[in-house]
Scaffold this active site. Sequence first.
Site, mmCIF file in Angstrom:
data_model
loop_
_atom_site.group_PDB
_atom_site.id
_atom_site.type_symbol
_atom_site.label_atom_id
_atom_site.label_comp_id
_atom_site.label_asym_id
_atom_site.label_seq_id
_atom_site.Cartn_x
_atom_site.Cartn_y
_atom_site.Cartn_z
ATOM 1 C CB THR A 190 -5.867 48.299 59.367
ATOM 2 O OG1 THR A 190 -4.862 49.128 58.767
ATOM 3 C CG2 THR A 190 -6.390 47.304 58.346
ATOM 4 N NE ARG A 191 -4.008 48.651 66.247
ATOM 5 C CZ ARG A 191 -3.991 47.321 66.186
ATOM 6 N NH1 ARG A 191 -5.112 46.659 65.959
ATOM 7 N NH2 ARG A 191 -2.876 46.656 66.335
ATOM 8 C CE LYS A 192 -0.859 46.986 58.360
ATOM 9 N NZ LYS A 192 -0.669 46.043 57.255
ATOM 10 C CB THR A 193 -3.998 55.907 60.722
ATOM 11 O OG1 THR A 193 -3.650 55.720 62.099
ATOM 12 C CG2 THR A 193 -5.311 55.186 60.443
ATOM 13 C CB THR A 200 -5.147 54.341 55.854
ATOM 14 O OG1 THR A 200 -4.764 53.073 56.391
ATOM 15 C CG2 THR A 200 -6.563 54.653 56.277
#
Length: 255
Positions: A137-140, A229
């Site tokens: 996901t965009r949870k970086t 992540t």
Amino acid sequence: MDPEGLALQLSPAALATLAEGWLREDCPGLNPAALVTGAAPACAALWAKSPGVLAGRPFFDAVFAHVNCQVTWLLPEGAPLVPVAQVAEVRGPTHCLLLGERVALNALARCSGVASAAAAAVQVARGNGWPGQVAGTRKTTPGFRLVEKYGLLVGGASTHRYDLGALVMVKDNHVVAAGSMEKELHRTAAALKAQFPNVGVEASGGITLDNLPQFCGPHIDVISLGMLTQAAPALDFSLKLFAEGTTPVPHARRA
């Protein structure tokens, strides 16, 4: 894609910029330790001390290239790690080798951790007969996105959608509102596919390795997991100096 080929997609300029920034953050000024270690040539062995998937060689290389050290890899990108295993050797001036050590290890450990989590999720999905796309996901981590996205790819997962208009995402909040996760998720996906056959459907929100099988269905195209992540533990690596001409001896990880 072959993990070895993934590195070709990384811009050398981007790798050099990342390495320079990481090293500047770790040593923004004088390095008094260099006076103790000196500039004599040194050799160090890289050991993997926890199981998983090796990922992040380009970032490790970029850090050591920036400090005038050379890396010789003994295992390919994407290789399974069975501890304790020697992964590489690094050669260069002692003070330079030690300057790059922690930064290079941090990048490799983080990238390998993400790749290992991704590989585990893909294995669960395939074990349940689901042929769709497992994604991150965009949870970086800010400033570390390229490393983590690359780790996802090495582990066999997808980086994530880039066009919200091309994908309908059914999240956990939709499921709670409907009252039944399995029935509503798959019923909604089936209805969307019936009306819009070319629209991709993504399931996301609160998905873990334990409950991932519940999201696998014939009308779900993508299952994304933020934990790949956010919650992936870093793998344990160490870099140990050894005398030229001797054989490094691995040390087992302490419990």
